[in-house]
Design a protein around this motif. Structure first.
Motif, short mmCIF file in Angstrom:
data_model
loop_
_atom_site.label_atom_id
_atom_site.label_comp_id
_atom_site.label_asym_id
_atom_site.label_seq_id
_atom_site.Cartn_x
_atom_site.Cartn_y
_atom_site.Cartn_z
N ILE A 30 0.87 -1.17 0.00
CA ILE A 30 0.00 0.00 0.00
C ILE A 30 0.91 1.23 0.00
N SER A 31 0.36 2.37 -0.31
CA SER A 31 1.16 3.59 -0.39
C SER A 31 0.55 4.66 0.50
N CYS A 32 1.02 4.71 1.75
CA CYS A 32 0.51 5.69 2.70
C CYS A 32 1.22 7.01 2.50
N ALA A 33 0.47 8.08 2.49
CA ALA A 33 1.06 9.41 2.26
C ALA A 33 2.07 9.76 3.34
N MET A 34 1.89 9.24 4.57
CA MET A 34 2.76 9.61 5.67
C MET A 34 4.06 8.82 5.68
N CYS A 35 4.18 7.79 4.85
CA CYS A 35 5.30 6.86 4.92
C CYS A 35 6.38 7.22 3.92
N THR A 36 7.63 7.13 4.37
CA THR A 36 8.76 7.37 3.47
C THR A 36 9.66 6.14 3.35
N PHE A 37 9.22 5.01 3.92
CA PHE A 37 10.07 3.83 3.94
C PHE A 37 10.06 3.07 2.61
N HIS A 38 8.91 3.05 1.94
CA HIS A 38 8.82 2.23 0.74
C HIS A 38 9.28 3.00 -0.49
N ASP A 39 9.27 2.34 -1.63
CA ASP A 39 9.82 2.93 -2.85
C ASP A 39 8.73 3.23 -3.87
N LYS A 40 7.58 3.72 -3.37
CA LYS A 40 6.45 4.09 -4.24
C LYS A 40 5.97 2.88 -5.07
N LEU A 41 6.17 1.69 -4.52
CA LEU A 41 5.66 0.44 -5.11
C LEU A 41 6.31 0.10 -6.45
N LYS A 42 7.45 0.69 -6.77
CA LYS A 42 8.07 0.44 -8.07
C LYS A 42 8.72 -0.94 -8.13
N LYS A 43 9.40 -1.34 -7.07
CA LYS A 43 10.03 -2.65 -7.06
C LYS A 43 10.26 -3.10 -5.63
N PHE A 44 10.15 -4.40 -5.42
CA PHE A 44 10.35 -4.97 -4.10
C PHE A 44 11.71 -5.67 -4.04
N ARG A 45 12.27 -5.73 -2.85
CA ARG A 45 13.46 -6.53 -2.60
C ARG A 45 13.18 -7.38 -1.38
N VAL A 46 13.62 -8.63 -1.39
CA VAL A 46 13.32 -9.53 -0.28
C VAL A 46 14.57 -10.31 0.13
N MET A 47 14.54 -10.76 1.36
CA MET A 47 15.54 -11.66 1.93
C MET A 47 14.99 -13.07 1.81
N SER A 48 15.77 -13.99 1.29
CA SER A 48 15.26 -15.34 1.05
C SER A 48 15.38 -16.22 2.30
N ALA A 49 14.51 -17.22 2.37
CA ALA A 49 14.59 -18.19 3.46
C ALA A 49 15.92 -18.93 3.42
N ALA A 50 16.43 -19.20 2.22
CA ALA A 50 17.71 -19.90 2.09
C ALA A 50 18.83 -19.11 2.76
N GLN A 51 18.82 -17.79 2.61
CA GLN A 51 19.83 -16.96 3.26
C GLN A 51 19.72 -17.06 4.78
N VAL A 52 18.49 -16.96 5.29
CA VAL A 52 18.28 -17.00 6.74
C VAL A 52 18.70 -18.36 7.30
N LYS A 53 18.43 -19.43 6.56
CA LYS A 53 18.75 -20.77 7.04
C LYS A 53 20.25 -21.04 7.09
N ASN A 54 21.03 -20.16 6.47
CA ASN A 54 22.49 -20.28 6.60
C ASN A 54 22.99 -19.77 7.94
N LEU A 55 22.13 -19.07 8.67
CA LEU A 55 22.49 -18.57 10.00
C LEU A 55 22.20 -19.66 11.03
N LYS A 56 23.22 -20.13 11.71
CA LYS A 56 23.07 -21.27 12.61
C LYS A 56 23.16 -20.89 14.09
N SER A 57 23.53 -19.66 14.38
CA SER A 57 23.69 -19.27 15.78
C SER A 57 23.51 -17.76 15.92
#
Length: 367
Positions: A30-57
Motif C-alpha cells: 500500500i502507499s501511505c502518504a505519511m510513509c517514506t520507507f517504501h519505494d512508491k511500489l516500483k520494485k520490491f526486494r526480499v531476503m530469502s529463506a535460504a539466506q536465513v537458514k544459513n544462520l546457525k547461531s
C-alpha cells in the motif's frame, strides 16, 4: 485493566534481552502518504529463506526477533518459511503488517499454525473513510475482516498465538476515533495498543493540517481517556502512550542503552546498532553471532559507554518525538519546504481558534 510492560513480556514468554529487528523485505503493498520507507511500489526486494537458514547461531542473544516496521513482510513469499526456521532455532518471533494480504480462512490458518508469537497490526481508526485516508486506500472493514479470520482460526485450532497488538498513528483526523478503537481492540482479543503521532517527514499539503502540534491539549486529553478506558476494562491490555508525555525524550540521554537494546538488520543483511547509526557488518558474510561477539562491536560499546563521548554527544535520538517540539512534527524536508516562519504563523493561527487546514490550503493556493 492495565498490563505493565513486564507483565506483557511475561505473557509473550520473552526473556529480558535485546531485540533484533529483521527486515526481510523492502517495499510495501500500500502507499501511505505519511510513509517514506517504501519505494512508491516500483520494485520490491526480499531476503530469502535460504539466506536465513544459513544462520546457525546468534539468535539466543535476543529476547525476540521482530519482522517489519520499516517495510511490509507479507510481500516476501518466504515469510512463513523464515518464521518457521526462526521458531526451530528457539527464537520468539513477532511480525508487523498492514493485514492487506490476510484475506481468507486459509491465510489465517497458515498464520496461526506458523508458531508466530505476536502479530502487530497497523490500525488507525474505526471508520472506513478515516482509515482509507491514512492507510493508502486500505479500509477498516478490510483490516477488521482479517482480525475476525485470525481470531476464528485461533479458536478453531485451539491456539493462544499469535497474540495480537496494534499500533496507531494519531493525527487530527482520527483523534476522536481512538477511544472507540481501544474498545474494539479490547473486545477482539488484543493484548497491546501503542499510540504514536504523525511526523510529516516529507511536504504533504493534505497532511500538514493533520499534525497534532495544532491540537496538543486535545491530543493529551484524548490519550488520557484511552488510558482510563483500558484501566477500567475487565480485560488486561498493555498500553503504550509514552510518546505523549511532554518532554520525555530529553530524559533518556543519561540512561541511553540504544547501542545494545535493539539491533537492526536490513533486507540485504547489514547489521546496524544505535538505531541505524553504526554498521557492524553483514550477517550473511560474517554470521549473526560473529558480528555480535566481534571486536568491532566490542570496541564500539566501549566508545559509547565512556562519559561525554563524542558519538553520543552528537546523537539526537534521545531527543526525538517529543509532543511539544515543532521539529518533531515536521521532518527536515517538510520544515525546509514550509519554513519555520510560516509554521510558527500557522500555530498562532490555530491557537487563536482558526482552522489550520484552511490556513494551509490558502497558503498553498497563494504560493
Amino acid at each position: 485493566m492495565l498490563m505493565s510492560g513486564q507483565e506483557f513480556g511475561e505473557l509473550l514468554g520473552v526473556k529480558p534481552l535485546p531485540n533484533l529487528h529483521l527486515e526481510i523485505s523492502l517495499g510495501c503493498n500500500i502507499s501511505c502518504a505519511m510513509c517514506t520507507f517504501h519505494d512508491k511500489l516500483k520494485k520490491f526486494r526480499v531476503m530469502s529463506a535460504a539466506q536465513v537458514k544459513n544462520l546457525k547461531s546468534g539468535f539466543d542473544y535476543f529476547g525476540q526477533i521482530h519482522i517489519g516496521d520499516g517495510s511490509e513482510p507479507y510481500i516476501n513469499p518466504d515469510l512463513f518459511e523464515i518464521v518457521g526456521y526462526l521458531n526451530d532455532m528457539g527464537a520468539k518471533v513477532s511480525v508487523q503488517t498492514n493485514a492487506k494480504l490476510i484475506r481468507t480462512t486459509a491465510d489465517a490458518e497458515k498464520l496461526v499454525k506458523s508458531g508466530l508469537m505476536l502479530l502487530s497490526l497497523s490500525v488507525d481508526g474505526v471508520d472506513d473513510a478515516t482509515v482509507r485516508k491514512i492507510r493508502g486506500g486500505l479500509g477498516f472493514s478490510e483490516i477488521s475482516r482479517a482480525i475476525d479470520l485470525i481470531n476464528e482460526a485461533k479458536l478453531r485450532l485451539n491456539s493462544s498465538t499469535p497474540h495480537l497488538a496494534s499500533n496507531a498513528v494519531a493525527m487530527r483526523c482520527n483523534l476522536d476515533e481512538l477511544p472507540d478503537l481501544a474498545r474494539y481492540l479490547l473486545d477482539n482479543g488484543f493484548c497491546s495498543f501503542r499510540i504514536g503521532f504523525l511526523e510529516l517527514r516529507q511536504p504533504n499539503n493534505d497532511l500538514v493540517g493533520e499534525l497534532l502540534i495544532y491540537d496538543i491539549p486535545k491530543a493529551i486529553e484524548t490519550v488520557a481517556r484511552v488510558r482510563k478506558l483500558v484501566e477500567c476494562h475487565p480485560k488486561a491490555m498493555h498500553f503504550d502512550d509514552s510518546i505523549f508525555q511532554v518532554g520525555v525524550g530529553l530524559l533518556r540521554r543519561e540512561q541511553c542503552t540504544g547501542y545494545q537494546d535493539r539491533l537492526y538488520v536490513n533486507h540485504a543483511g547489514d547489521l546496524w546498532t544505535c538505531y541505524g547509526k553504526q554498521k557492524l557488518g553483514n550477517i550473511f558474510e560474517n554470521g549473526l553471532e560473529g558480528l555480535i561477539v566481534s571486536d568491532t562491536y566490542a570496541t564500539y560499546k566501549r566508545q559509547v559507554t565512556e562519559p561525554g563521548n563524542p558519538i553520543c554527544q552528537a546523537c539526537t535520538f534521545c531527543q526525538i518525538m517529543s509532543l511539544d517540539k515543532v521539529t518533531d512534527h515536521f521532518g527536515k524536508p517538510a520544515l525546509e519546504y514550509y519554513s519555520l516562519e510560516k509554521i510558527d504563523e500557522s500555530i498562532i493561527y490555530a491557537n487563536s481558534g482558526g482552522e489550520v487546514r484552511n490556513f494551509w490550503r490558502d497558503a498553498v493556493l497563494t504560493t
